[in-house]
Each structure stands twice: as C-alpha cells, then as structure tokens.
Write a protein that holds these residues in place. Sequence first.
Motif, short mmCIF file in Angstrom:
data_model
loop_
_atom_site.label_atom_id
_atom_site.label_comp_id
_atom_site.label_asym_id
_atom_site.label_seq_id
_atom_site.Cartn_x
_atom_site.Cartn_y
_atom_site.Cartn_z
N VAL A 193 50.03 43.71 43.10
CA VAL A 193 50.13 42.25 43.29
C VAL A 193 50.03 41.91 44.77
CG1 VAL A 193 51.62 40.23 43.05
CG2 VAL A 193 51.45 41.89 41.18
N SER B 223 56.72 39.63 35.86
CA SER B 223 57.41 40.45 36.86
C SER B 223 56.88 41.88 36.79
CB SER B 223 58.92 40.45 36.60
OG SER B 223 59.42 39.12 36.60
N PHE C 251 53.33 44.29 33.61
CA PHE C 251 54.27 43.21 33.86
C PHE C 251 55.23 43.06 32.68
CE2 PHE C 251 50.41 42.07 36.14
CZ PHE C 251 50.89 41.76 37.41
N VAL D 241 55.75 36.35 42.39
CA VAL D 241 55.09 37.04 41.28
C VAL D 241 54.29 36.00 40.50
CG1 VAL D 241 56.87 38.81 41.13
CG2 VAL D 241 57.09 36.72 39.76
N ALA E 158 53.82 46.30 41.60
CA ALA E 158 54.23 45.39 42.67
C ALA E 158 53.28 45.51 43.86
CB ALA E 158 55.67 45.70 43.08
#
Length: 267
Positions: A258, A248, A229, A111, A255
């Motif tokens: 990313v 994160s 995040f 991350v 997610a």
Amino acid sequence: MATTTLPEFLRARRERLHPESTERRRTPGLRREEVAARAGVSVTWYTWLEQGRGGVPSDDVLERLARALELDDTNREMLFLLAHARPPPRRHTPPAKVTPALQRVLDNLHVPAFVKTPTFQIVAWNRAAVAVISDYAAIPERDRNMLRRVFHPEAAAFLPHADDMHRTCLAAFRVDIARAGASEEAAALVDELMETSADFRRLWAENELYTHGVRYRRLVRPNVGELVFETSVFSVDDSDGLSMFVLSPVDDASARGVEQLLRELAE
C-alpha cells in the motif's frame, strides 16, 4: 436505569409538544384527545396505549402517531423499536450526501476506504483507495459501482478469488437493498447484471443472504503482487443507508505494498 417503555415514551413526547391555543393548562404539552385527533385514532384507544393496555399498533398507526407527536427520524425509530422490537420501514429517500466531516474521516485513514450506498454505488473515497483500487474520479459515475466492477469480465485480472468476492458481495447486496426498501435503481442494476453476467445469474438464483461482516480480500496489483486485506464495514449515522468500507492490510508485505502504491500515486 430501567428501559423506557412505550407508554412512558408516548407520554414524554406528548408533554413536550406546545399546544396551539394560548389557554393556561395545569399540565404541560398536548392533551391525549389532541394527540388522538391528530393521529386519527380514538381517545379511548390512545389513552389505553399510554396506560400500556392498548394492544400492538400497526405500522400505519405508528406512522400517524409519529406525525402527531412531531417525531424526528431518531424518535420515530425508537417508537417502532418499543412497539414492535424492530426498526420502522425505511422511507424511500435518496441517500444523504457525503458530509465534509465524513470525507475528513476518509482522508485521515492511511488505508484504502470508501463510502457506498445500499445499491453499492461508491460515492466517496480516499487517496489510498485510489492508489490500491481505482481512480474513481477518472471513471464515469455509473461505473463507480461495486457489483458492476466485481462482475465485470476483466475483474478476474485483479481478483484472484473472484468467485468468493462475487458470492459475498451479492449476498450482502441482497441484505442492504432489503433494508433500504425497493428502489428503481436496485431493480435496474439487477436486471442489467442478470442480462450481462452468467455468474450473476447463477448466484442470484441461489438466494444467499448474509451481511458484510469482517472478511479477507485479496487484490493483485502490477509491480506489487498480491495484497491481503481485512475488510470492515461501518454504517454511517443519519445518512439513510451509507456505509464505509475499510481495507486494513493483514501483514507487513501488504502494508508495504500500500505504501509503495501511494508513493507511485504521488510521483
């Protein structure tokens, strides 16, 4: 186990020192009068300190005792904590360089993560940070600064909640530079942003103070959209003020975003 007291700490550190003379002694370490002479205090007062009845030493006396007892940074901090229940004033030294071990920690995170100085200068990052935030290696070192970036006029294009980011970053910046001690770098950065950003001037006048904490950050990226995040900040031991930001993803969509940006970076 009982908590260490200041008298116990002083005695233990004095007994660990090696006397300069070669004469045989019945007890280990330096004598009290030798430590007192090194620190420039009276033998009687130092003796009282070791007996727990010498009063509260000033910062100056504690610094002299730290030198007399040849304390490293960790033990110097402990000396101040035991005497004043607070850390010592920070020494005005440049932040430590990012070690290979710290860079490996960054590289093993999947991350976005980066390391910053007390003046919010970004000094290390990982591939996910490049993919999601910026290719820091491709921009001038001066521009690798969180405050310069978030208060830049073009920041609103990728920060959908720019005012919240402005406010929280600036409040944490105040705390970080206070902990690190006054520096020309921090003063110059404040002067620059006071001149170039009306938002900075407005928020600086409000004098808000709070630490980074755990916060939600939203970033907008082309072809991906909004990413959400949860940010966490960790101090880096033995680094004179470096801290690591970790972003994160809070949901599956972020997610996946990313991951998509990382794939595009690799192409």
